[in-house]
Scaffold this active site. Structure first.
Site, PDB file in Angstrom:
ATOM      1  N   SER A 137       0.805  -1.206   0.000  1.00 47.02           N
ATOM      2  CA  SER A 137       0.000   0.000   0.000  1.00 47.02           C
ATOM      3  C   SER A 137       0.850   1.274   0.000  1.00 47.02           C
ATOM      4  CB  SER A 137      -0.962  -0.057   1.194  1.00 47.02           C
ATOM      5  OG  SER A 137      -2.021   0.816   0.994  1.00 47.02           O
ATOM      6  N   ASP A 175      -8.215  -6.221  -5.630  1.00 45.66           N
ATOM      7  CA  ASP A 175      -8.133  -4.954  -4.895  1.00 45.66           C
ATOM      8  C   ASP A 175      -8.491  -3.817  -5.840  1.00 45.66           C
ATOM      9  OD1 ASP A 175      -7.421  -2.855  -3.168  1.00 45.66           O
ATOM     10  OD2 ASP A 175      -5.303  -2.944  -3.759  1.00 45.66           O
ATOM     11  N   HIS A 214      -6.234  -6.405  -1.324  1.00 43.43           N
ATOM     12  CA  HIS A 214      -5.171  -5.450  -1.000  1.00 43.43           C
ATOM     13  C   HIS A 214      -4.126  -6.059  -0.070  1.00 43.43           C
ATOM     14  CE1 HIS A 214      -3.802  -1.306  -0.908  1.00 43.43           C
ATOM     15  NE2 HIS A 214      -3.742  -1.322   0.407  1.00 43.43           N
TER      16      HIS A 214
END
Length: 436
Positions: free
Chosen positions: A149, A350, A403
């Site tokens: 991320s 994601d 994710h």
């Protein structure tokens, strides 16, 4: 740490938790939790794991539900052993960074409102240098950075800081060999373009909204969006409905806790506020566990910090983030020249930093292909995802993961880290047959 509360099993490895002061002047200290490898730690590399946000805790996500050996139980009162922990292959260090995240703190209150990319990298470098003084057996050990991320910024920026520190001082105690980032924020333009395309092709948004997003949001910063772009992001969220944008095909967490987080792209800038699968409420369990006084005591948490509520992600840090590079692609070019092992991976369900975004960012690097696009296989002989090798970089997708790849596909994530650390391609069918 002899034992943590609610640990009903014996661990075969040692683990340590505590603080490293990164600035005496500011009274700033970063919290870490370090797990030695389960077998023969002296022969295994050292790995640092960072979660994103900005403002999210690597203890909450990295340890509590992803790659750490202890995952938090559903009642939030204890932990269970993660059979796919990455400490099977490495000594793994989790860091709450920057100051104000998780158990990390600063005695200078203005610090919490002035975090940004540059200071985070500087503080993390100081942390590593001082941590190695405390654990000197890891000086010059093979060292790798990993994260997901917003760690798409933290990891290459820290790698750059380490390499420049080497060159300036000759200090080789941090023996950086490479890094790997997943569903990583990399380049604002390509990330936005890839998100909007992914949302449209998976049927989450209308043709009209897709066009407007490309007109008003493509060239926006992730952390500082314009009112016009915000308005269209709101429309996109409404159209997508109450789904988990971090894992678009799995159920959401049905509790009051989850309502705000399922708004797709409502807050694109909170790119580290993780989606959670199989049990979609894993983050909620961490909130209970890491707020327990006895847990904080076992982990040597500063008692002053324990008086305020511990959060998985800090909204204050997220909204007050100062400097945020629009792109880290120039850092990739610099680090590729050093000959570092660089891998990027993507869970393909994601919608926050989707596989399309990473592919556009890699394409912008203009690297020649070394190994063409092909499927890789997990231990069961199923397609685990797809991969392509470039000169200086390897890209891997993980099929069916959101994710947080190690949460959704833990077995495949362990195969991924094994391949990365060994510097070998992801397994193909012929590899599995030769093992039989």
């Amino acid at each position: 740490v002899p034992r943590v509360p609610g640990q009903a099993f014996d661990a075969s490895f040692a683990h340590y938790a505590g603080y490293v002061t990164v600035s005496e002047d500011r009274g700033a200290a970063l919290f870490y939790w370090f797990f030695e490898a389960a077998h023969d730690p002296a022969s295994k590399p050292l790995l640092l794991w960072l979660n994103g946000g900005p403002g999210c805790s690597s203890i909450a996500f990295g340890v509590g539900e992803e790659v750490g050996p202890f995952h938090v139980n559903a009642d939030g009162k204890g932990v269970h052993m993660n059979p796919y922990s990455w400490n099977q292959v490495a000594n793994i260090l989790f860091l709450d960074s920057p100051v104000g995240v998780g158990y990390s703190y600063s005695n200078t209150s203005a610090d919490i409102l002035s975090n940004g990319d540059e200071r985070t990298a500087k503080d993390s470098l100081v942390f590593l240098t001082k941590w190695l003084e405390r654990f000197p057996q890891y000086k010059e050990r093979e060292f790798y950075l990993t994260g997901e991320s917003y760690a798409g910024h933290y990891v290459p920026q820290l790698a750059q800081a380490i390499k420049r520190h080497h060159e300036a001082t000759g200090d080789k105690s941090i023996n950086l060999k490479g890094y790997m980032v997943g569903n990583a924020l990399t380049d604002d333009f390509h990330d936005h373009y890839g998100i909007f395309q992914y949302m449209w092709t998976t049927g989450l948004i209308s043709d009209q909204t897709y066009k407007l997003l490309n007109i008003f949001c493509d060239f926006e910063s992730f952390v500082h969006t314009s009112p016009q772009c915000d308005k269209i992001l709101d429309i996109a969220s409404t159209e997508a409905g109450n789904i988990d944008s971090y894992s678009i095909f799995t159920p959401t967490c049905h509790s009051s806790f989850a309502s705000s987080r399922n708004k797709v792209v409502k807050r694109l800038r909170s790119v580290g506020k993780m989606g959670e699968q199989y049990d979609p409420c894993t983050e909620k369990h961490s909130i209970v566990y890491f707020n327990l006084h006895e847990v904080q005591k076992a982990l040597h948490v500063n008692p002053v910090i324990g008086k305020s509520k511990w959060e998985t992600c800090s909204e204050v840090i997220n909204t007050n983030w100062k400097d945020c590079e629009r792109s880290v692609l120039h850092i990739y070019h610099e680090l590729i020249q050093y000959g570092l092992r660089i891998w990027m991976f993507s869970g393909d369900t994601d919608a926050v930093i989707p596989v399309t975004s990473t592919r556009y960012s890699i394409d912008a690097l203009k690297l020649p292909t070394v190994t063409p696009w092909h499927a890789w296989y997990d231990d069961d002989g199923e397609v685990g995802g797809w991969t392509q090798g470039y000169k200086g970089l390897n890209f891997v997708t993980v099929r069916g993961a959101g994710h947080e790849v190690p949460l959704h596909r833990p077995k495949q994530a362990l195969t991924l880290i094994k391949s990365f650390l060994a510097g070998r391609p992801m397994p193909v069918l012929s590899d599995l047959r030769s093992d039989m």
